[in-house]
Write a protein that holds these residues in place. Structure first.
Motif, PDB file in Angstrom:
ATOM      1  N   ALA A 178       0.839  -1.241  -0.096  1.00  0.00           N
ATOM      2  CA  ALA A 178       0.005   0.260   0.022  1.00  0.00           C
ATOM      3  C   ALA A 178       0.782   1.286   0.062  1.00  0.00           C
ATOM      4  N   VAL A 179       0.687   2.307  -1.026  1.00  0.00           N
ATOM      5  CA  VAL A 179       1.561   3.456  -1.253  1.00  0.00           C
ATOM      6  C   VAL A 179       0.643   4.624  -0.957  1.00  0.00           C
ATOM      7  N   PRO A 180       1.410   5.790  -0.557  1.00  0.00           N
ATOM      8  CA  PRO A 180       0.958   6.968  -0.475  1.00  0.00           C
ATOM      9  C   PRO A 180       0.737   7.576  -1.441  1.00  0.00           C
ATOM     10  N   THR A 181      -0.442   8.087  -1.895  1.00  0.00           N
ATOM     11  CA  THR A 181      -0.371   9.014  -3.325  1.00  0.00           C
ATOM     12  C   THR A 181      -1.166  10.344  -2.877  1.00  0.00           C
ATOM     13  N   GLU A 182      -1.071  11.268  -3.613  1.00  0.00           N
ATOM     14  CA  GLU A 182      -1.808  12.673  -3.049  1.00  0.00           C
ATOM     15  C   GLU A 182      -3.350  12.580  -3.141  1.00  0.00           C
ATOM     16  N   THR A 183      -3.797  11.461  -3.644  1.00  0.00           N
ATOM     17  CA  THR A 183      -5.569  11.371  -3.722  1.00  0.00           C
ATOM     18  C   THR A 183      -5.907  10.451  -2.558  1.00  0.00           C
ATOM     19  N   PHE A 227     -15.537  -1.103   0.198  1.00  0.00           N
ATOM     20  CA  PHE A 227     -15.203  -0.048   1.714  1.00  0.00           C
ATOM     21  C   PHE A 227     -14.810   1.409   1.411  1.00  0.00           C
ATOM     22  N   ILE A 228     -14.783   1.997   2.697  1.00  0.00           N
ATOM     23  CA  ILE A 228     -14.339   3.325   2.609  1.00  0.00           C
ATOM     24  C   ILE A 228     -12.739   3.213   2.237  1.00  0.00           C
ATOM     25  N   SER A 229     -12.525   4.454   1.450  1.00  0.00           N
ATOM     26  CA  SER A 229     -11.035   4.672   0.731  1.00  0.00           C
ATOM     27  C   SER A 229     -10.244   4.880   1.812  1.00  0.00           C
ATOM     28  N   PRO A 230      -8.683   4.702   1.824  1.00  0.00           N
ATOM     29  CA  PRO A 230      -7.914   5.289   2.822  1.00  0.00           C
ATOM     30  C   PRO A 230      -7.304   6.294   2.636  1.00  0.00           C
ATOM     31  N   THR A 231      -6.819   7.313   3.619  1.00  0.00           N
ATOM     32  CA  THR A 231      -6.103   8.407   3.264  1.00  0.00           C
ATOM     33  C   THR A 231      -4.978   8.287   4.285  1.00  0.00           C
ATOM     34  N   SER A 232      -4.659   7.259   5.065  1.00  0.00           N
ATOM     35  CA  SER A 232      -3.748   6.973   6.072  1.00  0.00           C
ATOM     36  C   SER A 232      -3.258   5.630   6.203  1.00  0.00           C
ATOM     37  N   ASP A 263      -3.348   3.742   8.886  1.00  0.00           N
ATOM     38  CA  ASP A 263      -4.444   3.307   9.672  1.00  0.00           C
ATOM     39  C   ASP A 263      -5.422   2.741   9.114  1.00  0.00           C
ATOM     40  N   HIS A 264      -5.873   3.617   8.070  1.00  0.00           N
ATOM     41  CA  HIS A 264      -7.230   3.421   7.147  1.00  0.00           C
ATOM     42  C   HIS A 264      -7.160   2.063   6.359  1.00  0.00           C
ATOM     43  N   VAL A 265      -5.803   2.104   5.953  1.00  0.00           N
ATOM     44  CA  VAL A 265      -5.157   0.839   4.943  1.00  0.00           C
ATOM     45  C   VAL A 265      -5.506  -0.642   6.005  1.00  0.00           C
ATOM     46  N   LEU A 266      -4.891  -0.199   7.218  1.00  0.00           N
ATOM     47  CA  LEU A 266      -4.750  -1.553   8.085  1.00  0.00           C
ATOM     48  C   LEU A 266      -6.187  -1.847   8.461  1.00  0.00           C
ATOM     49  N   ILE A 275      -1.777  -8.064   2.907  1.00  0.00           N
ATOM     50  CA  ILE A 275      -1.000  -7.623   2.033  1.00  0.00           C
ATOM     51  C   ILE A 275       0.572  -7.489   2.632  1.00  0.00           C
ATOM     52  N   ASP A 276       1.563  -7.303   1.989  1.00  0.00           N
ATOM     53  CA  ASP A 276       2.896  -7.423   2.626  1.00  0.00           C
ATOM     54  C   ASP A 276       3.355  -6.309   3.262  1.00  0.00           C
ATOM     55  N   ALA A 277       2.812  -4.986   2.839  1.00  0.00           N
ATOM     56  CA  ALA A 277       3.478  -3.996   3.358  1.00  0.00           C
ATOM     57  C   ALA A 277       2.686  -2.698   3.123  1.00  0.00           C
ATOM     58  N   VAL A 278       2.866  -1.632   4.329  1.00  0.00           N
ATOM     59  CA  VAL A 278       2.272  -0.392   3.968  1.00  0.00           C
ATOM     60  C   VAL A 278       3.365   0.766   4.005  1.00  0.00           C
ATOM     61  N   LEU A 279       3.519   1.453   2.924  1.00  0.00           N
ATOM     62  CA  LEU A 279       4.856   2.437   2.922  1.00  0.00           C
ATOM     63  C   LEU A 279       3.789   3.802   3.773  1.00  0.00           C
ATOM     64  N   ASP A 280       4.530   4.190   4.809  1.00  0.00           N
ATOM     65  CA  ASP A 280       3.936   5.197   5.546  1.00  0.00           C
ATOM     66  C   ASP A 280       4.304   6.459   5.186  1.00  0.00           C
ATOM     67  N   GLY A 281       3.542   7.462   4.332  1.00  0.00           N
ATOM     68  CA  GLY A 281       3.816   8.528   3.987  1.00  0.00           C
ATOM     69  C   GLY A 281       3.019   9.615   4.543  1.00  0.00           C
ATOM     70  N   GLY A 282       2.413   9.455   5.758  1.00  0.00           N
ATOM     71  CA  GLY A 282       1.589  10.381   6.356  1.00  0.00           C
ATOM     72  C   GLY A 282       0.134  10.471   5.501  1.00  0.00           C
ATOM     73  N   MET A 283      -0.752  11.528   5.863  1.00  0.00           N
ATOM     74  CA  MET A 283      -2.109  11.716   5.271  1.00  0.00           C
ATOM     75  C   MET A 283      -1.963  11.943   3.799  1.00  0.00           C
ATOM     76  N   SER A 284      -2.811  11.395   3.234  1.00  0.00           N
ATOM     77  CA  SER A 284      -2.996  12.082   1.643  1.00  0.00           C
ATOM     78  C   SER A 284      -3.655  13.447   1.609  1.00  0.00           C
TER      79      SER A 284
END
Ligand code: AMP
Ligand code: MG
Length: 322
Positions: A43-48, A163-168, A170-173, A180-189
């Motif tokens: 799971a990767v952070p994007t601006e959206t 389900f609800i989309s994730p912007t952090s 924690d939302h992904v988890l 999934i293998d990993a979440v790359l934590d780049g803060g809030m979208s």
């Protein structure tokens, strides 16, 4: 390359049910790149919103996205590229498509274009359609990651389907921990709602398939029942409890989401700022889903600018799931 892939899979297989949370510094991005090379899910952070990424040239890797999300296989994925040059490898780019890319990439707009079939993308990303959805994201972490790998990334939103989309992270988890293998934590979208999607047709016509942060003047809104993607399903972004729109006050059972003068348990923007409201929308819905209140009520939000995207998501969040 094959030996490398085996070696990495051996590492990940032993930790199958553990989702690593990796800080998005240089080391973390390199780790994410290695997991993706080996065919894993990050799971990767994007601006959206956060995306659930896999290498778009691997049928096995892309199949894992559908499995982890529980996503129906007729719903195509957005493929993330570095820039227009890389996009050209996978799609036929008309003049009007080229103009849109020059104006808005990198940024929160996805273009649906005729697919070049001869190229290396796996068929599953476009769910067998003759078109492909491409976007060059502007988030610095995602851009660095795309530079670090030699394939594009298929990445729908990093949540269980519907389900609800994730912007952090924690939302992904909240819906994908252990899947999934990993979440790359780049803060809030910071934009907070999914990209605008426009289809550029062969005759140059531009149709808006999903409203988002960018509005394209002259694009015709598509309102057909022919589903070209999951964002067009009536029920989507669902918090798992009834949602009431245009509420001016909270009933006893409501988790209230406020806007402007109407305060709530969570407030989208007390200043009435639509950009702030978009950035906070999914966090408020996640809070409402997690609260012990059985219903969610949402104050009126003006349907203008990015407010169109907010209202689009809220209507689908409120639609019956059946
Ligand atoms: P999400 O999985 O939430 O990021 O949503 C992905 C979106 O991509 C869907 O809502 C679709 O509308 C869109 N999409 C992906 N590929 C295509 C395509 N080939 N044609 C039309 N829409 C597409
Ligand atoms: Mg989604």
């Amino acid at each position: 390359m094959a030996a490398l892939v085996l070696e990495y899979s051996a590492v990940f297989m032993s930790d199958k049910n553990v989702t690593e949370v990796v800080l998005a510094d240089a080391k973390g991005i390199a780790r994410a790149a290695r997991i993706l090379e080996a065919g894993g899910l990050v799971a990767v952070p994007t601006e959206t919103v956060y995306g659930l990424a896999a290498r778009a040239d691997s049928a096995e890797a892309v199949a894992k996205i559908y499995a982890a999300k529980g996503r129906p296989d007729f719903n195509p994925l957005i493929v993330h590229v570095r820039d227009a040059k890389q996009a050209e490898t996978f799609a036929e780019i008309s003049d009007s498509a080229r103009d849109l890319m020059a104006q808005h990439w990198p940024g929160p707009i996805t273009l649906v274009l005729p697919l070049r079939r001869d190229k290396s993308l796996t068929r599953a990303v476009s769910a067998g359609l003759p078109t492909i959805a491409l976007r060059a994201p502007s988030h610095p972490v995602m851009r660095t990651l795309l530079e670090a790998v030699d394939f594009p990334l298929a990445a729908p939103s990093a949540n269980r389907s519907g389900f609800i989309s994730p912007t952090s992270p924690d939302h992904v988890l909240a819906s994908l921990d252990g899947r999934i293998d990993a979440v790359l934590d780049g803060g809030m979208s910071d934009r907070g709602v999914e990209s605008t999607i426009v289809a550029v047709r062969a005759d140059g016509a531009i149709e808006e398939l999903r409203p988002g942060p960018i509005s394209i003047a002259g694009a015709s809104a598509v309102n057909s029942n022919a589903i070209e993607g999951p964002g067009q399903l009536a029920s989507h972004y669902a918090p798992g409890k009834p949602v009431r729109l245009n509420a001016t006050n909270a009933a006893r059972d409501d988790f209230m989401i406020g806007f402007g003068d109407i305060a709530g348990d969570c407030t989208l923007s007390s200043a009435g700022d639509l950009n702030e409201a978009a950035a906070r929308l999914y966090d408020c819905l996640h809070q409402g889903a997690a609260s012990d209140k059985p219903c969610i009520a949402i104050a009126p939000v003006p349907e203008e600018g990015i407010g169109r995207a907010i209202i689009d998501r809220l209507r689908r969040a409120a639609a019956p799931t059946n």
